[in-house]
Design a protein around this motif. Structure first.
Motif, short mmCIF file in Angstrom:
data_model
loop_
_atom_site.label_atom_id
_atom_site.label_comp_id
_atom_site.label_asym_id
_atom_site.label_seq_id
_atom_site.Cartn_x
_atom_site.Cartn_y
_atom_site.Cartn_z
N VAL A 293 -13.64 20.31 9.28
CA VAL A 293 -12.72 20.46 10.40
C VAL A 293 -12.67 21.92 10.82
N ALA A 294 -12.25 22.15 12.04
CA ALA A 294 -12.20 23.52 12.56
C ALA A 294 -11.16 24.36 11.85
N ARG A 295 -10.03 23.74 11.52
CA ARG A 295 -8.95 24.51 10.89
C ARG A 295 -7.98 23.55 10.23
N LEU A 296 -7.43 23.97 9.09
CA LEU A 296 -6.43 23.19 8.38
C LEU A 296 -5.10 23.94 8.39
N PRO A 297 -3.98 23.23 8.19
CA PRO A 297 -2.68 23.91 8.15
C PRO A 297 -2.69 25.05 7.13
N LYS A 298 -2.03 26.13 7.51
CA LYS A 298 -1.90 27.31 6.66
C LYS A 298 -3.25 27.90 6.26
N ASP A 299 -4.29 27.58 7.04
CA ASP A 299 -5.65 28.05 6.79
C ASP A 299 -6.18 27.65 5.41
N ALA A 300 -5.78 26.46 4.97
CA ALA A 300 -6.27 25.92 3.70
C ALA A 300 -7.78 25.71 3.76
N LEU A 301 -8.39 25.59 2.59
CA LEU A 301 -9.83 25.31 2.49
C LEU A 301 -10.10 23.82 2.37
N VAL A 302 -9.10 23.06 1.88
CA VAL A 302 -9.28 21.62 1.67
C VAL A 302 -7.93 20.92 1.83
N GLU A 303 -7.98 19.69 2.30
CA GLU A 303 -6.81 18.82 2.39
C GLU A 303 -7.28 17.41 2.04
N ILE A 304 -6.51 16.69 1.23
CA ILE A 304 -6.92 15.36 0.79
C ILE A 304 -5.77 14.38 1.00
N GLU A 305 -6.09 13.22 1.58
CA GLU A 305 -5.13 12.14 1.72
C GLU A 305 -5.72 10.89 1.07
N VAL A 306 -4.83 9.99 0.64
CA VAL A 306 -5.30 8.79 -0.07
C VAL A 306 -4.54 7.55 0.40
N ILE A 307 -5.18 6.41 0.17
CA ILE A 307 -4.56 5.10 0.34
C ILE A 307 -4.64 4.41 -1.01
N VAL A 308 -3.51 3.86 -1.43
CA VAL A 308 -3.39 3.24 -2.75
C VAL A 308 -3.02 1.78 -2.58
N LEU A 309 -3.67 0.93 -3.36
CA LEU A 309 -3.28 -0.48 -3.46
C LEU A 309 -2.28 -0.58 -4.60
N LYS A 310 -1.03 -0.87 -4.26
CA LYS A 310 0.03 -0.93 -5.27
C LYS A 310 0.04 -2.33 -5.87
N ASN A 311 -0.22 -2.42 -7.15
CA ASN A 311 -0.27 -3.72 -7.83
C ASN A 311 1.12 -4.19 -8.21
N PHE B 5 0.83 -1.20 0.00
CA PHE B 5 0.00 0.00 0.00
C PHE B 5 0.87 1.25 0.00
N ILE B 6 0.31 2.35 -0.49
CA ILE B 6 0.91 3.67 -0.38
C ILE B 6 -0.07 4.53 0.42
N TYR B 7 0.45 5.20 1.41
CA TYR B 7 -0.34 6.11 2.25
C TYR B 7 0.23 7.51 2.07
N THR B 8 -0.58 8.43 1.56
CA THR B 8 -0.08 9.80 1.44
C THR B 8 -0.43 10.59 2.69
N SER B 9 0.39 11.55 2.98
CA SER B 9 0.01 12.55 3.97
C SER B 9 -1.02 13.45 3.32
N GLY B 10 -1.76 14.18 4.12
CA GLY B 10 -2.75 15.11 3.57
C GLY B 10 -2.07 16.13 2.68
N GLN B 11 -2.66 16.34 1.52
CA GLN B 11 -2.12 17.30 0.55
C GLN B 11 -3.01 18.53 0.49
N LEU B 12 -2.40 19.66 0.78
CA LEU B 12 -3.09 20.94 0.66
C LEU B 12 -3.07 21.37 -0.80
N GLY B 13 -3.83 22.37 -1.11
CA GLY B 13 -3.88 22.90 -2.47
C GLY B 13 -2.79 23.92 -2.73
N LEU B 14 -1.58 23.65 -2.27
CA LEU B 14 -0.45 24.55 -2.49
C LEU B 14 0.24 24.22 -3.80
N ASN B 15 0.50 25.25 -4.59
CA ASN B 15 1.27 25.09 -5.81
C ASN B 15 2.72 24.84 -5.42
#
Length: 126
Positions: A108-126, A27-37
């Motif tokens: 959530v009450a607050r996200l890092p850097k006052d982001a509006l969204v954060e997304i994390e995923v779990i991947v099944l690596k084939n 599996f691959i587990y990502t940390s939460g990704q903010l919408g930062l360029n």
């Protein structure tokens, strides 16, 4: 079981003591990704742009791990305001096709850097 750190400069670097992603046990587990360029370090305007960038950051991390978005089995979406769910979902849906990953979406009450969204995923690596 061994674990491998996944890192890429094509997504924002960690802003704390964590990795962009970890691979282990098939599996691959990502940390939460903010919408930062990753080039500018800035957020886009609004939840739709931040969602798009967050998922592009996820995609870049998965590519660095030799995986792709279609291998995601679970996502978790953290929203600053659940009233943004429909706008987030419009962009989110453009990144996935059936069979869709399982998903949780929570306000959530607050996200890092006052982001509006954060997304994390779990991947099944084939």
């Amino acid at each position: 079981m061994s674990k491998q750190v996944i890192a890429t400069k094509s997504a924002p670097g960690a802003i704390g003591p964590y990795s962009q992603a970890i691979e282990g046990g098939g599996f691959i587990y990502t940390s939460g990704q903010l919408g930062l360029n990753p080039e500018t370090g800035q957020f886009g305007e609004g939840v739709q742009e931040q969602t798009r960038q967050s998922l592009n950051n996820v995609k870049a991390i998965l590519e660095a791990a030799g995986a792709e978005m279609g291998q995601i089995i679970k996502t978790t979406v953290f929203l600053k305001d659940m009233n943004d769910f429909v706008a987030m979902n419009e962009v989110y849906s453009s990144f996935f096709s059936e069979p869709y990953p399982a998903r949780s979406a929570v306000e959530v009450a607050r996200l890092p850097k006052d982001a509006l969204v954060e997304i994390e995923v779990i991947v099944l690596k084939n």
